[in-house]
Design an enzyme around this catalytic site. Sequence first.
Site, mmCIF file in Angstrom:
data_model
loop_
_atom_site.group_PDB
_atom_site.id
_atom_site.type_symbol
_atom_site.label_atom_id
_atom_site.label_comp_id
_atom_site.label_asym_id
_atom_site.label_seq_id
_atom_site.Cartn_x
_atom_site.Cartn_y
_atom_site.Cartn_z
ATOM 1 N N GLU A 215 1.359 -29.666 -8.702
ATOM 2 C CA GLU A 215 1.680 -28.977 -9.952
ATOM 3 C C GLU A 215 0.452 -28.771 -10.834
ATOM 4 O OE1 GLU A 215 5.185 -28.282 -11.167
ATOM 5 O OE2 GLU A 215 5.630 -28.436 -9.030
ATOM 6 N N HIS B 232 6.289 -33.229 -16.006
ATOM 7 C CA HIS B 232 4.852 -33.317 -15.771
ATOM 8 C C HIS B 232 4.284 -34.432 -16.642
ATOM 9 C CE1 HIS B 232 5.084 -28.795 -14.700
ATOM 10 N NE2 HIS B 232 5.001 -29.493 -13.586
ATOM 11 N N CYS C 147 0.856 -26.846 -22.149
ATOM 12 C CA CYS C 147 1.335 -26.137 -20.959
ATOM 13 C C CYS C 147 0.696 -24.763 -20.836
ATOM 14 C CB CYS C 147 2.856 -25.964 -21.022
ATOM 15 S SG CYS C 147 3.799 -27.459 -20.652
#
Length: 419
Positions: free
Chosen positions: A163, A231, A348
């Site tokens: 990720e 995350h 993000c």
Amino acid sequence: MPIVEINFDGLIGPSHNYAGLSFGNLAAMKNAGAVSQPRAAALQGIAKMRSNIALGLTQGMFLPHPRPNRAWLTQLSTDVDSASSELLANAMSASPMWAANAATVSPAPDTADGRCHLTVANLRTMPHRSHEWPNTLAQLRLAFGNEQHFAVHGPVPPAFGDEGAANHMRLTPSHEAPGLEVFVYGVAGGAFPARQHVEAFRAIARVHRLNPERTLFAAQSEEAIAAGAFHNDVVAVANGPVLFAHEQAFADKAALLDTCTRLVPGFEYVEVPAAEVPLTDAISSYLFNGQLVTLPGGEMALIVPSEARETASVWAWLQRHLAGNGAIRRVEVVDVRQSMANGGGPACLRLRVACDPATVDPRFLVDDAKLDRMAEVVASHWPEEIAVADLGRSSLIEAVESARAQMLDLLDLTQLASG
């Protein structure tokens, strides 16, 4: 060669919608089916980039991907006219806006060959993100195409989920000094998937030619994942020698802190206790998904979303920290509500790359004048609203594709037209 940190923000694309595709992302799940505002979303993102420049930070950007992803639909033996509504929603996702998932980055001082290494993330856990990497890789190879200074790598095989930088931290006394690279992986997350596989990060550490003695693999806590921290950057963030984290972020906090203390000169750990800020408040406010940055004067600032100010426990903790002369000396609030409603905060939206800006393709760097021109294209061409039921409407698809084409033309990046 001066090394500075550049924040490359993903420009929020014209297909931004709330289809609720990201299982485990509580905000995305909660707002599934809501009407999105792509124009407002992109303008909010541009305003965030502008505020970073005003703080004296170096700012870059990445572009939205082709949407719908016709090439991906073709691989599935379908097209925009015959695809199921679920497949079409996955093909229309604007998720590349979250550039923290674009790649994992190891700056030149950490690598054996003295180049900055970037490995594009495979994002294989979620269908709507799994088809991002070819288009992301195309942009990375343009932006960081100077092979004297950069090495850009393809993805880890998708058997192992990766990720990107959302699960990677670097601790160092300065950008020019060798750092301790911390790779945070998941093992289990209760009802939600652990998205980052340790073998993916081990492969990246090898391909980046990192010093094993300055490379750490740390497990994310199961309770953090189960609470919605899909995350690591939802519960922890690092900058320079400072690690800022929630008390419940890591499975083995003591071992992590011991390694950081031994290997990072001036290491400082700033912890937010669960008794003061419950994990649920930390995640819903995206306190740790703020951008922790060093300003030109040397002080450290935390750029947080409006939701952090509106969450009483979070804002109270921040005020106490500021009053106590802690590591974070300044808090800046930005409005990224459209991104937040889909589960993506200020951190993000950006990929951090520490390098010499002169070695980067200038088309991917922005200043106020370029942001003004980008905002004009957004205001003129980005859809004002998108309902999930309209994702397959031909007029919307035409508008989305035309809007992206206008932006590529403005930025002289038409070579990315097809991916």
